[in-house]
Design a protein around this motif. Structure first.
Motif, short mmCIF file in Angstrom:
data_model
loop_
_atom_site.label_atom_id
_atom_site.label_comp_id
_atom_site.label_asym_id
_atom_site.label_seq_id
_atom_site.Cartn_x
_atom_site.Cartn_y
_atom_site.Cartn_z
N PRO A 200 -12.11 78.60 30.89
CA PRO A 200 -12.77 79.42 29.88
C PRO A 200 -12.19 80.83 29.87
N PRO A 201 -12.14 81.49 28.72
CA PRO A 201 -11.62 82.86 28.67
C PRO A 201 -12.56 83.83 29.39
N LEU A 202 -12.01 84.95 29.76
CA LEU A 202 -12.81 85.99 30.41
C LEU A 202 -13.74 86.64 29.40
N ALA A 203 -14.86 87.13 29.90
CA ALA A 203 -15.82 87.82 29.04
C ALA A 203 -15.20 89.09 28.49
N PRO A 204 -15.51 89.48 27.26
CA PRO A 204 -15.00 90.74 26.70
C PRO A 204 -15.35 91.93 27.61
N GLN B 277 -0.91 88.16 40.91
CA GLN B 277 -0.46 88.79 39.68
C GLN B 277 -0.23 87.75 38.60
N ALA B 278 0.38 86.62 38.99
CA ALA B 278 0.65 85.56 38.01
C ALA B 278 -0.64 85.00 37.43
N ASP B 279 -1.65 84.82 38.27
CA ASP B 279 -2.93 84.32 37.78
C ASP B 279 -3.58 85.31 36.83
N ALA B 280 -3.53 86.60 37.18
CA ALA B 280 -4.13 87.62 36.32
C ALA B 280 -3.47 87.62 34.95
N GLU B 281 -2.14 87.60 34.92
CA GLU B 281 -1.43 87.61 33.64
C GLU B 281 -1.71 86.35 32.84
N ILE C 136 -5.52 86.56 31.57
CA ILE C 136 -5.75 87.63 30.59
C ILE C 136 -4.98 87.35 29.30
N SER C 137 -3.79 86.79 29.43
CA SER C 137 -2.99 86.36 28.27
C SER C 137 -2.80 87.46 27.23
N GLY C 138 -2.46 88.66 27.69
CA GLY C 138 -2.13 89.74 26.77
C GLY C 138 -3.30 90.51 26.20
N ARG C 139 -4.51 90.15 26.56
CA ARG C 139 -5.68 90.88 26.05
C ARG C 139 -5.70 92.31 26.58
N GLU C 140 -6.17 93.23 25.76
CA GLU C 140 -6.21 94.63 26.15
C GLU C 140 -7.62 95.10 26.55
N ASP C 141 -8.61 94.22 26.40
CA ASP C 141 -9.98 94.62 26.75
C ASP C 141 -10.35 94.27 28.18
N THR D 291 -9.39 94.36 32.36
CA THR D 291 -8.63 95.00 33.43
C THR D 291 -8.67 94.07 34.66
N TYR D 292 -7.86 94.38 35.67
CA TYR D 292 -7.83 93.48 36.82
C TYR D 292 -7.32 94.17 38.07
N ASP D 293 -7.62 93.56 39.20
CA ASP D 293 -7.03 93.86 40.49
C ASP D 293 -6.70 92.54 41.16
N VAL D 294 -5.66 92.51 41.97
CA VAL D 294 -5.29 91.31 42.72
C VAL D 294 -5.87 91.42 44.13
#
Length: 267
Positions: free
Chosen positions: A73-77, A86-90, A93-98, A100-103
């Motif tokens: 499922p996509p991440l909540a807005p 890092q690979a999992d975060a990218e 997130i798939s290019g979304r700008e809303d 943020t993340y930390d590894v």
């Protein structure tokens, strides 16, 4: 801690009180909450927790708890993601700008890495194929064909997933037995199994690699997303060198998350 059942036995020692709260009661009971930590917002309790943050302005933080396929499922807005890598975060997130993340790494893998490595002399010869027929990512027929083909060709043992209890799974197990496939019904924890591990895309492949047990992935005709999944997690296909153990972070993920939450509250 807001949960569908009493979870105090799993929490650190302390003066915990158990109070029944519906979603409608949260706003008044938790007036000072500034951030909410959850596994996502796609199930009932996570969705209610996310709605709470939208009403109160608290920050919603999602902790990655498993390996991700394109069907995750996509991440909540507006969420902040605490990812395995890092690979999992990218990927998530798939290019979304809303978002943020930390590894922070994987606590599951961290704990697997703390166990004493299995001596090469203790590793059995017969491979075990981890069942995943409960999964929705591939058609059940695809799971079954891959499992039957591998176990018959390599005289491997089939280990059903604990969720393979439905009628169709039981019928498939019966068919496999009639085909001469050995079914592991011991329910022995996977972290105590010293047989080489093979699966289509199970987390158990990486857990085994962390214990020093040879582990591979296998599918006779993998979809493109399965191949990408193998590459993203460094899983090696059957017939090549065993899957290398994932690299561990310098700090325990649970401690990293705790320190991140503390810093967030101080800012």
């Amino acid at each position: 801690m807001w949960a569908p059942e009493d979870v105090t036995e799993h929490l650190p020692e302390g003066n915990w009180q158990v109070i029944a709260l519906d979603e409608a009661d949260l706003d008044a009971a938790l007036e000072e909450v500034q951030q909410v930590l959850a596994l996502g917002h796609y199930m009932a309790w996570g969705a209610a927790a996310y709605r709470f943050t939208q009403r109160t302005g608290a920050r919603f933080i999602t902790v990655q708890h498993g390996l991700h396929t394109p069907y995750a499922p996509p991440l909540a807005p507006g969420t902040h993601l605490l990812a395995f890598s890092q690979a999992d975060a990218e990927f998530w997130i798939s290019g979304r700008e809303d978002v943020t993340y930390d590894v922070v790494g994987s606590q599951l893998f961290w704990e697997a890495a703390q166990k004493p490595p299995v001596a090469p002399s203790a590793i059995a010869e017969t491979p075990i194929f981890l069942g995943q027929m409960h999964g929705a990512e591939l058609p059940r027929a695809s799971f079954a064909r891959a499992s039957i083909k591998f176990t018959r060709e390599h005289k491997a043992i089939y280990r059903p997933h604990p969720s393979e209890k439905d009628k169709l799974s039981r019928l498939t197990h019966s068919l496999m037995s009639k085909l001469g496939i050995d079914i592991d019904r011991s329910q022995q924890p996977l972290n105590q199994v010293n047989n080489p591990v093979v699966s289509i895309f199970s987390t158990g492949v990486l857990e085994a690699a962390l214990r020093g047990v040879p582990a591979w992935v296998y599918h006779p005709n993998p979809p493109a997303w399965v191949t990408e999944f193998w590459e993203r997690y460094g899983m090696n296909q059957w017939g090549s060198a065993p899957t290398p153990a994932p690299q561990m972070p310098a700090q325990e993920p649970a401690q990293h998350i705790a320190e991140y939450l503390t810093r967030s509250l101080e800012n």
